[in-house]
Design a protein around this motif. Structure first.
Motif, mmCIF file in Angstrom:
data_model
loop_
_atom_site.group_PDB
_atom_site.id
_atom_site.type_symbol
_atom_site.label_atom_id
_atom_site.label_comp_id
_atom_site.label_asym_id
_atom_site.label_seq_id
_atom_site.Cartn_x
_atom_site.Cartn_y
_atom_site.Cartn_z
ATOM 1 N N LEU A 24 42.151 -3.705 32.524
ATOM 2 C CA LEU A 24 41.893 -2.652 33.506
ATOM 3 C C LEU A 24 42.336 -1.275 33.010
ATOM 4 C CD1 LEU A 24 43.027 -4.477 36.784
ATOM 5 C CD2 LEU A 24 40.678 -4.028 36.046
ATOM 6 N N GLY A 25 43.314 -1.257 32.122
ATOM 7 C CA GLY A 25 43.841 0.008 31.624
ATOM 8 C C GLY A 25 44.790 0.684 32.580
ATOM 9 N N VAL A 26 45.371 -0.090 33.507
ATOM 10 C CA VAL A 26 46.336 0.457 34.475
ATOM 11 C C VAL A 26 47.484 -0.530 34.643
ATOM 12 C CG1 VAL A 26 44.592 1.784 35.743
ATOM 13 C CG2 VAL A 26 45.161 -0.552 36.477
ATOM 14 N N SER A 27 48.607 -0.013 35.132
ATOM 15 C CA SER A 27 49.727 -0.877 35.485
ATOM 16 C C SER A 27 49.587 -1.270 36.941
ATOM 17 C CB SER A 27 51.062 -0.152 35.260
ATOM 18 O OG SER A 27 51.261 0.106 33.883
ATOM 19 N N LEU A 28 49.588 -2.559 37.200
ATOM 20 C CA LEU A 28 49.466 -3.061 38.571
ATOM 21 C C LEU A 28 50.833 -3.350 39.178
ATOM 22 C CD1 LEU A 28 46.516 -5.584 37.989
ATOM 23 C CD2 LEU A 28 46.377 -3.264 38.939
ATOM 24 N N LEU A 29 51.814 -3.606 38.323
ATOM 25 C CA LEU A 29 53.149 -3.978 38.776
ATOM 26 C C LEU A 29 54.190 -3.206 37.987
ATOM 27 C CD1 LEU A 29 52.536 -7.836 38.634
ATOM 28 C CD2 LEU A 29 52.711 -6.522 40.761
ATOM 29 N N THR A 30 55.282 -2.897 38.658
ATOM 30 C CA THR A 30 56.469 -2.408 37.949
ATOM 31 C C THR A 30 57.489 -3.533 37.959
ATOM 32 O OG1 THR A 30 57.378 -1.455 39.984
ATOM 33 C CG2 THR A 30 56.064 -0.011 38.571
ATOM 34 N N LEU A 54 54.563 -3.549 43.489
ATOM 35 C CA LEU A 54 53.192 -3.115 43.220
ATOM 36 C C LEU A 54 53.151 -1.614 43.005
ATOM 37 C CD1 LEU A 54 51.272 -5.149 45.949
ATOM 38 C CD2 LEU A 54 50.882 -5.320 43.491
ATOM 39 N N THR A 55 52.382 -1.190 42.013
ATOM 40 C CA THR A 55 52.087 0.238 41.900
ATOM 41 C C THR A 55 51.023 0.579 42.943
ATOM 42 O OG1 THR A 55 50.289 -0.125 40.324
ATOM 43 C CG2 THR A 55 52.502 0.114 39.411
ATOM 44 N N ARG A 56 50.737 1.866 43.094
ATOM 45 C CA ARG A 56 49.670 2.239 44.033
ATOM 46 C C ARG A 56 48.325 1.660 43.586
ATOM 47 N NH1 ARG A 56 50.516 8.180 46.732
ATOM 48 N NH2 ARG A 56 52.619 7.773 47.540
#
Length: 294
Positions: A43-49, A57-59
């Protein structure tokens, strides 16, 4: 990306704990962590910290979770629906019916189907002659045909629904309407309203046969395709008609019905369908039909 990635992410996002999510999914924790990282890379994004103490969850993860839940629920619902359709519990069923049965067995059948198979959509084609019903079966325009035999097509399976006695429909003012019973000899000099002939109606052929047994040919004044029209013309005084007994359920003012002797004079009603090619709901509908008839 595969559905399992979405299921893994949903479990982690809802549990906010990799250990509990792994237990819920019945897999080990390290492969679960790897699958989530693979999803994030795709996805190219962080879903979790992640920290040593908590997972959040990230936004982007919150937004992705909402869509993930919708996708997975839709996939699950599609599977449930496919199984219901395969079991004959959901889908569409088209039923055709000859005129006299349209006013008797058909209303009870439709009510019972709505109660017992509420997810099956029912459509009705009433007042159809038997040859037209058989054509509709072959073309798969209808799934079940309630018609009068014979049925000579080897692809069409039939089962007896009931046998209907024959009765005479007369104008109420007709001299014979005062009789308790009638036989075909009594009708020798009458004009007949008949179901359409030319080989298109079982009732039309039957009328010719029983008149021949009585020693005469029927004087047909008018031929019609619909039983309701036939009875209406009798009420108008244009003639008499020989019909199956359930036709009397069509209560038209100006028509009197009398039993036809001998009482053995009758005609069968059968349920016809295309055997193995029939939708799964057909067998369930036939079970319901069997429960309605003696």
């Amino acid at each position: 990306m595969e559905l399992r990635h979405l299921r893994y992410f949903r479990a982690v996002a809802e549990e906010l704990h990799f250990g509990r999510a792994a237990e819920r999914l019945h897999i080990a924790q390290p492969p679960l962590s790897q699958q989530i990282r693979q999803l994030e890379r795709e996805l190219g994004v962080s879903l979790l910290t992640r920290s040593t103490r908590r997972v959040e969850l990230t936004r982007a993860g919150e937004a992705y979770l909402r869509r993930t839940i919708a996708v997975l629920d839709a996939v699950d619902d599609a599977g449930h629906q496919a199984r219901r359709v395969a079991q004959g519990l959901e889908g569409h069923l088209s039923i055709a019916c000859v005129g006299s049965a349209t006013y008797s067995v058909l209303p009870r059948l439709v009510r019972a189907l709505r109660e017992q198979l509420p997810r099956v959509e029912i459509s009705i084609r009433g007042e159809m002659l038997a040859p037209a019903q058989l054509d509709a079966l072959r073309n798969r325009d209808v799934d079940i045909a309630l018609l009068r035999p014979p049925v000579d097509d080897p692809e069409v399976q039939t089962e007896l629904v009931r046998r209907d006695r024959l009765i005479v429909a007369l104008p109420t003012a007709h001299p014979l309407a005062g009789r308790d019973t009638l036989d075909m000899a009594d009708l020798r000099d009458e004009d007949f309203i008949a179901h359409a002939g030319q080989g298109r109606s079982v009732m039309g052929r039957l009328l010719s046969a029983i008149c021949a047994d009585a020693g005469y040919a029927p004087r047909i004044r008018q031929e019609v395709s619909e039983t309701s029209t036939l009875v209406t013309l009798v009420a108008a005084g244009l003639g008499v008609a020989v019909v199956p007994a359930p036709t009397a359920d069509l209560d038209v003012a100006g028509v009197t019905y009398r039993p036809l002797e001998p009482a053995t004079l009758g005609i069968d009603l059968v349920a016809a369908h295309l055997g193995d090619a029939a939708p799964p709901a057909v067998e369930r509908a036939l079970v319901v039909l069997r429960g309605l008839t003696p």
